[in-house]
Motif scaffolding. Sequence first.
Motif: not given
Length: 657
Positions: A54-63
Amino acid sequence: MKKLASFLFAILASMYLETKSFYFILLPLGAVATPIASRGSYAPPLFLCETIQLTDETLSRAALSIQNKTISDLFSFGPSFKNLSDAQKLPHSCKLLPGDALWPSDTVWKTFNDLLEGSLIQPEPLAAACYPEWSDYNVETCATITAQWMNSDLHMIDPTSIMSPLYEGRSCMPLGYIYTGSCLQGAYPTYVVNASTVAQIQLAVNFARNSNIRLVVKNTGHDFNGKASGKGALSIWTHWLKDKAYYPSFQAANGYNGPAIKVGAGIQVFEAYEFAKDLGVTVVGGEAITVGLAGGYTAGGGHSPLSSLYGMAADQVLALEVVLADGSFVTATASENPDVYWMLRGGGGSTIGVVVSMTVRAYPKLPTTTVTFNFTIDDTAGPDAFWGAVQAYIDNIETFVDAGTYGYYYLGASAVEVGTDYAGNTDYYFRMESFVAPNMTVTETRELLAPWFNVLDELNVTYNPCHDVWVVAFPQEYVGTDATKFGSRLIPRNVFQDEELRRELFIAHENAIDNGLYILGFQVSGKGIAIEPPTDNAVLPAWRNALAHILVGIEWNPASSWEVVYNSSLYVTDWMDLLRDIAPNSGAYMSEADLLEPNLQEAFYGTNYPRLYELKQRYDPTGLFFALTAVGAEDWEIQVTDPLPNSWNNNGRLCHV
């Protein structure tokens, strides 16, 4: 009719607006996350499952897909300790339970499951198949479960079942094993993440922390105090993380250079043994071969049939891969995150993170002799001869351990040679489940045992020692029962060297059996004679001086009331004062100990506790990880719903004190 149709359309449109983002949920995490290589120069390459992070980029896409900040924030990483405000460092007063107003909605759980790629499950208790009120009810399945209930294999492959249901709350077991005729959820976790990647573990850690939900971790559920249970909990199930790799020449940060094996968190001892055997090497693992190697066993220190030779399981660890309480994934070695490396080697499980994999030393394959035998009161001339034979064993333990051997014995009073039937019973038995002599021939083992066997012969005790293979020497133990409770004590060398103290230890053995208790004892050293034990781990210092680990147990009928459980539990705790007085400056093995151990911080952790507690506050300031015997447990209590004092089991709301 037209108005009704318009009304229904409005409802459907509203529902669509609420849920439409889930039709565009992010791609599988494996496709979104960029595979990340190992970062540590003294750590082996990451397993494939560890590269999916899990990365900040992954979480941004999820958001962007979720389109609801309140929900997407539930999966965000926690701030580092140094960036936390004083208010953020304060834990919530109590963890949420299903039915609470702030408990996550079905929509939130669905989002969580989508992010996990469908690995979230909501299992019913294993024995629910035996009860018509549960959806899993099935007569044939119930019959199979009932027949296998005391087999550890059954509980290992279930998402929530544990092997010591007393500490779950005795809430759902097959008829004949349960004190009621009903099945309740009890402290079996409500939801389970069947983890197959680091990203899924990170999501679970972040979600539990941000949602204020209790978090537990299970591999096999093989824990004396039920750490893998928790009422209303989210559980991370690591059982299927089965990767393993061999490195013939591995350079570790602590200076070790030699063969090593890396195992996933789901690898059990028997799997590690088989893997090592095929490679022509061996590893230090537990006597109970179904235990997970990389979990609470090693984190708690981990005694082994090879400990008198090579030390504790925690002494073998060269590197760890860990998801911490803030959701970050780190490598821990002697040079990288050394505090984490120190703490997770002997400081106990359920403390600051989830171990995903572990790299350990491998040793040359050893010729090993194992000896099993037993004798009962009927094989002797009477009680004096029987107890004389037992005393002769205790008199020789120091010699046996100093030769690098390990012994696992049972002592009790029962016609079927299991436990002790009742106080005053004289159906005495002694069973050497296995005497393990690494790197010794049969002839050498006989010579080592001769001083004891000569006494047996002089006392006319009939015994038939058998030199058997490992499988015979270490059969699987009975599990799944809520009808027993243990206390334990490490017995140091000075007790065996002092004739009076050694005599008191023998009298305590006899006293326990005559008072309706039974003993599971181990002759074992936590120091080892072949290598120098490390000084950079959190293993309880008392292990280094111990020559025996003695467990004292009591049994009751499974149909017994909570009052019987309460009184029996207190009786064992109080009786253990005899061993505490004999070895006052020692301690107890936290993984096989009394939940009610007095001064448990000192008993389980010794002089390491202040540093362990400080690190607990640094790496897990909100108390995400909790177990009744773990570091920091004194800051919390379980408001037990069963008729017991608080924190006697996991069946209740977890609240900060």
